[in-house]
Design an enzyme around this catalytic site. Structure first.
Site: not given
Ligand SMILES: NC(=O)c1ccc[n+]([C@@H]2O[C@H](COP(=O)([O-])OP(=O)(O)OC[C@H]3O[C@@H](n4cnc5c(N)ncnc54)[C@H](OP(=O)(O)O)[C@@H]3O)[C@@H](O)[C@H]2O)c1
Length: 291
Positions: A52, A110
């Site tokens: 991010y 992730h």
């Protein structure tokens, strides 16, 4: 101030059942202001990821708030390019540095891509060394989860998955519960796609409780035992999304929301090769390696 329920993970660590997600808050100033506002509103769980590229802003907000580190539950994730034993150990150190912390509350893999078994061994080491309080995965199917559980010393405590009224994954949630893996819902609003906030059934039930559709969706997922991490950069919505603790949905209302399930992902489908290519290419300019 609103009291968010806490849930216990299989190792006894307590985690707030609701937090703020910060995916796609790319502007550092906006990210810092958003997290700071959420902290002042009562949020204590924050979900970021190296991919991010806003861990530093999250860390800055925590520092500015002066709220003790131990009162906040901080999650970040190792991305596909950070898989493998040593790369994940390195990635963990970099994420901690960017977040301005020397430990994490939750560290997640992730995606089930690349050498995630090597990464899992790194997570086990970090957990045993006391550098992270809980470890888990994201986007694992039941098959991938069971395969991991069969082959590791410490099973995952969390599986963070896409979950909203259009993709409810009831059987997968049952399996996670059997395995004592806590499910955590990402994109609880399906990012607002498919007119979810305008859905007539959701509007009708929400109106009956004097709540918004966003609040209804979060409450529905809370009652299914999920952890929820809605994202918003708007102060009024950040507060609205936290105001879900003092009403409840009847079994009939829960069942009727069940009828909205389309049983297919709306956001991420790793069975599609184009999606696998997309997530591998997500970091065209990987800041994650820069610290
Ligand atoms: N592990 C993974 O692979 C993965 C993948 C995706 C996401 N996540 C995590 O899950 C978090 C949440 O998912 P998400 O950000 O993709 O989507 P989401 O939370 O389902 O939806 C966010 C969208 O809903 C809007 N919104 C928020 N509250 C609202 C309200 N009360 N009324 C109307 N609109 C509202 C937001 O707009 P505004 O911001 O303009 O208010 C934004 O456009 C992420 O931030 C991230 O932390 C994890």
């Amino acid at each position: 101030m609103t009291t968010v329920a806490q849930i216990s993970l299989r190792n006894g660590v307590k985690m707030p059942q609701e937090g703020l997600g910060v995916f796609q808050i790319n502007d550092p100033k906006l990210c810092e202001e958003t997290v700071l506002h959420a902290l002042h509103s009562g949020y204590r769980l924050f979900d970021t990821a190296s991919s991010y590229q806003n861990e530093q802003a999250v860390g800055q907000a925590l520092k500015k708030s002066q709220i003790p580190r131990s009162n906040v539950f901080l999650t970040t994730k190792a991305y596909i390019q950070e898989m493998g034993y040593q790369p994940t150990l390195n990635a963990f150190d970099k994420s901690c540095r960017r977040l301005g912390t020397d430990y994490l509350d939750l560290y997640l893999i992730h995606m089930p891509l690349n050498d995630y078994f090597g990464s899992w061994r790194a997570l086990e080491k970090l957990y045993k060394d006391g550098r992270v309080r809980a470890i888990g995965v994201c986007n694992f199917t039941s098959t991938e989860l069971l395969d991991l559980i069969f082959n590791v010393q410490i099973p995952p405590m969390i599986n963070q998955i896409e979950n909203h009224p259009l993709y409810q994954r009831t059987q997968e949630l049952d399996f996670m519960r059997q395995q004592k893996v806590q499910p955590e819902a990402w994109a609880p609003f399906a990012e607002g796609r498919r007119g979810i906030f305008q859905n007539e059934l959701l509007q009708k039930i929400a109106m009956h409780h004097g709540k918004t559709v966003a609040q209804l969706i979060l409450r529905w997922n809370i009652q299914r035992g999920m952890v929820v991490i809605p994202k918003s950069t708007h102060q009024q919505r950040i507060q609205e999304n936290l105001d879900i603790w003092y009403f409840s949905l009847s079994p009939a209302e829960m069942n009727s929301i069940g009828s909205l399930d389309e049983n297919k992902p709306q956001m991420l489908d790793l069975n599609r090769l184009s999606e696998v290519r997309r997530v591998y290419n997500y970091l065209t300019n990987p800041v994650v390696t820069s610290l």
